[in-house]
Write a protein that holds these residues in place. Structure first.
Motif, PDB file in Angstrom:
ATOM      1  N   SER A   7      15.622  -1.082  61.654  1.00 14.13           N
ATOM      2  CA  SER A   7      14.219  -0.783  61.368  1.00 14.13           C
ATOM      3  C   SER A   7      13.445  -0.724  62.668  1.00 14.13           C
ATOM      4  CB  SER A   7      13.630  -1.877  60.462  1.00 14.13           C
ATOM      5  OG  SER A   7      13.735  -3.133  61.099  1.00 14.13           O
ATOM      6  N   PRO A   8      12.323  -0.002  62.684  1.00 13.94           N
ATOM      7  CA  PRO A   8      11.535   0.097  63.904  1.00 13.94           C
ATOM      8  C   PRO A   8      11.094  -1.275  64.382  1.00 13.94           C
ATOM      9  CG  PRO A   8      10.784   1.675  62.246  1.00 13.94           C
ATOM     10  CD  PRO A   8      11.763   0.771  61.577  1.00 13.94           C
ATOM     11  N   ASN A   9      10.990  -1.447  65.678  1.00 17.90           N
ATOM     12  CA  ASN A   9      10.542  -2.691  66.263  1.00 17.90           C
ATOM     13  C   ASN A   9       9.103  -2.956  65.852  1.00 17.90           C
ATOM     14  OD1 ASN A   9       9.802  -4.851  67.833  1.00 17.90           O
ATOM     15  ND2 ASN A   9      10.633  -4.014  69.730  1.00 17.90           N
ATOM     16  N   ARG A  10       8.863  -4.116  65.234  1.00 17.10           N
ATOM     17  CA  ARG A  10       7.525  -4.463  64.748  1.00 17.10           C
ATOM     18  C   ARG A  10       6.511  -4.469  65.885  1.00 17.10           C
ATOM     19  NH1 ARG A  10       5.992  -7.122  60.236  1.00 17.10           N
ATOM     20  NH2 ARG A  10       8.094  -7.858  59.790  1.00 17.10           N
ATOM     21  N   TRP A  11       6.969  -4.794  67.089  1.00 17.95           N
ATOM     22  CA  TRP A  11       6.040  -4.964  68.199  1.00 17.95           C
ATOM     23  C   TRP A  11       5.997  -3.744  69.122  1.00 17.95           C
ATOM     24  CZ3 TRP A  11       2.727  -8.624  67.392  1.00 17.95           C
ATOM     25  CH2 TRP A  11       3.101  -9.690  66.559  1.00 17.95           C
ATOM     26  N   SER A  12       6.599  -2.641  68.721  1.00 25.23           N
ATOM     27  CA  SER A  12       6.499  -1.424  69.522  1.00 25.23           C
ATOM     28  C   SER A  12       5.076  -0.882  69.428  1.00 25.23           C
ATOM     29  CB  SER A  12       7.497  -0.379  69.034  1.00 25.23           C
ATOM     30  OG  SER A  12       7.226  -0.032  67.691  1.00 25.23           O
ATOM     31  N   LEU A  13       4.663  -0.144  70.440  1.00 27.52           N
ATOM     32  CA  LEU A  13       3.298   0.362  70.508  1.00 27.52           C
ATOM     33  C   LEU A  13       3.295   1.882  70.662  1.00 27.52           C
ATOM     34  CD1 LEU A  13       1.851  -2.328  72.916  1.00 27.52           C
ATOM     35  CD2 LEU A  13       1.096  -1.972  70.562  1.00 27.52           C
ATOM     36  N   SER A  14       2.511   2.544  69.864  1.00 27.08           N
ATOM     37  CA  SER A  14       2.354   3.993  69.979  1.00 27.08           C
ATOM     38  C   SER A  14       1.147   4.296  70.865  1.00 27.08           C
ATOM     39  CB  SER A  14       2.143   4.615  68.595  1.00 27.08           C
ATOM     40  OG  SER A  14       0.895   4.189  68.058  1.00 27.08           O
ATOM     41  N   ILE A  15       0.965   5.565  71.187  1.00 33.24           N
ATOM     42  CA  ILE A  15      -0.205   5.976  71.948  1.00 33.24           C
ATOM     43  C   ILE A  15      -1.480   5.628  71.188  1.00 33.24           C
ATOM     44  CG2 ILE A  15      -1.448   7.935  72.920  1.00 33.24           C
ATOM     45  CD1 ILE A  15       1.014   7.147  74.487  1.00 33.24           C
ATOM     46  N   GLY A  16      -1.443   5.804  69.873  1.00 31.28           N
ATOM     47  CA  GLY A  16      -2.602   5.453  69.049  1.00 31.28           C
ATOM     48  C   GLY A  16      -2.925   3.971  69.126  1.00 31.28           C
ATOM     49  N   ASP A  17      -1.870   3.123  69.100  1.00 31.34           N
ATOM     50  CA  ASP A  17      -2.072   1.679  69.202  1.00 31.34           C
ATOM     51  C   ASP A  17      -2.737   1.324  70.525  1.00 31.34           C
ATOM     52  OD1 ASP A  17      -0.808   1.347  66.759  1.00 31.34           O
ATOM     53  OD2 ASP A  17       1.148   0.904  67.660  1.00 31.34           O
ATOM     54  N   LEU A  18      -2.231   1.917  71.615  1.00 29.28           N
ATOM     55  CA  LEU A  18      -2.783   1.642  72.941  1.00 29.28           C
ATOM     56  C   LEU A  18      -4.239   2.103  73.026  1.00 29.28           C
ATOM     57  CD1 LEU A  18       0.264   2.732  75.129  1.00 29.28           C
ATOM     58  CD2 LEU A  18      -0.498   0.393  74.674  1.00 29.28           C
ATOM     59  N   THR A  19      -4.530   3.237  72.417  1.00 34.00           N
ATOM     60  CA  THR A  19      -5.899   3.754  72.433  1.00 34.00           C
ATOM     61  C   THR A  19      -6.843   2.818  71.691  1.00 34.00           C
ATOM     62  OG1 THR A  19      -5.094   6.036  72.528  1.00 34.00           O
ATOM     63  CG2 THR A  19      -7.364   5.696  71.799  1.00 34.00           C
ATOM     64  N   GLN A  20      -6.412   2.356  70.508  1.00 35.43           N
ATOM     65  CA  GLN A  20      -7.243   1.430  69.738  1.00 35.43           C
ATOM     66  C   GLN A  20      -7.479   0.136  70.499  1.00 35.43           C
ATOM     67  OE1 GLN A  20      -5.251   0.959  65.972  1.00 35.43           O
ATOM     68  NE2 GLN A  20      -5.344   3.149  65.528  1.00 35.43           N
TER      69      GLN A  20
END
Length: 208
Positions: A7-20
């Motif tokens: 499953s995807p890493n719960r703590w991974s960060l997308s560009i959207g996450d970083l922007t928020q």
């Protein structure tokens, strides 16, 4: 034997996450523009920036909310005058009120984690009364505890005197936790799924 896909890493960060996270770091900094009001002899300032910290946890959750506060604190410690009153992080860390600045981080973690748990157990809904309690625990109890510890280390105040220095700030901080809960409820109603619910991980199944 074939293991189930990871499953995807719960703590991974997308560009959207970083922007928020960056937007909320900017919000916390902006809430320092009105400056500070000092009450009593302890030098503990009244500031709106704790409202930004509470909002980061209540709106973004433990991952993005914590990142927002970390970005803000790193920039402040790097020397940017983004704390209330035009102070930077080094000034804050060298003052008797250093514990309140440091306390931003555990406060947002506690609020973010408990908010994510609330949403996980509430069919994805943000419940205002629970939110107020969570915000009060993280934004008042946890933050004050860190501040009191800092006062005890940096001043000659007794434990009781250090605790009572927070008295004048309680009404304003109660208002902050209520406002943050109301805002968070509206945000989560309009944008469900903003916080990833915290659910127990299922062990990977093995097929033979």
């Amino acid at each position: 034997m074939t293991a189930s896909p990871k499953s995807p890493n719960r703590w991974s960060l997308s560009i959207g996450d970083l922007t928020q996270a960056a937007v909320f770091a900017a919000l916390i900094a902006a809430l320092g523009l009105p400056g500070t009001i000092n009450i009593g002899t302890s030098g503990v300032p009244i500031t709106l920036q704790s409202l930004g910290v509470i909002l980061a946890g209540a709106v973004l959750g433990p991952k993005k909310g914590t990142l927002a506060v970390i970005i803000f604190m790193v920039l402040a410690i790097a020397g940017l005058p983004i704390l209330s009153g035009g102070r930077n992080g080094l000034t804050a860390l060298s003052s008797p009120t250093a514990g309140y600045f440091i306390g931003f981080l555990p406060a947002v973690i506690v609020i973010g984690v408990l908010t994510a748990i609330m949403i996980s157990t509430g069919s994805g809904k943000y419940r205002v009364l629970w939110g107020i309690g969570i915000n009060a625990f993280g934004g008042i109890v946890v933050l004050y505890a860190c501040g009191v510890l800092g006062l005890l280390i940096r001043t000659d105040l007794t434990v009781w005197a250090a605790i009572t220095t927070n008295g004048p700030f309680i009404p304003g901080d109660i208002a902050k936790v209520v406002v943050a809960a109301l805002v968070a409820a509206q945000v989560h109603r309009g944008r469900p799924g903003l916080i990833e619910p915290l659910r127990p991980r299922r062990a990977g199944s093995v097929a033979g």
